[in-house]
Design an enzyme around this catalytic site. Sequence first.
Site, PDB file in Angstrom:
ATOM      1  N   GLY A  44       1.209  -0.040  -8.486  1.00  0.00           N
ATOM      2  CA  GLY A  44       2.155   0.876  -9.035  1.00  0.00           C
ATOM      3  C   GLY A  44       2.897   1.655  -7.646  1.00  0.00           C
ATOM      4  N   CYS A  45       2.015   1.589  -6.554  1.00  0.00           N
ATOM      5  CA  CYS A  45       2.663   2.306  -5.149  1.00  0.00           C
ATOM      6  C   CYS A  45       3.849   1.153  -4.776  1.00  0.00           C
ATOM      7  CB  CYS A  45       1.487   2.229  -4.296  1.00  0.00           C
ATOM      8  SG  CYS A  45       0.519   3.282  -4.651  1.00  0.00           S
TER       9      CYS A  45
END
Length: 144
Positions: A44-45
């Site tokens: 996600g990051c």
Amino acid sequence: MALTVGTIAPNFTTTDDTGKTVSLSDFQGKVVVLYFYPKDDTPGCTKQAQSFRDNYEQYQDKEIVVFGVSRDDQGSHAQFKEKYGLPFQLLVDTDGAITKAYDVDGGGYSKRVTYIIDGEGKISHVDDKVNTASHASDILCVVG
């Protein structure tokens, strides 16, 4: 609970992915996007960082400063930045001081929250429901 719109953004001084000292107060008069994320090089990051990378030219055209902040150290930030060709600074917050000042402490990591700080140092927008893939363009819609 994240800080609210209209709040004066807490000033901070830290280092970035290259070891350079960065203070929020150095960017008075500019719009700053301060995005907090949990951890370098996680799915996600990475999507979120790539979203800012892919839209970075539009941010530069509008003279908007982008900072990513997590509790990772300088070495981790440097590797993450190089691996994905990130053109913006990643700020080091290993002690969690910035994370705590912005009320996004998830208990050892930074929650995924983005603040837009106006040229007078006030928070003008808070996004705590981040879509990692479209985040940078979502923020561009807010800043106009």
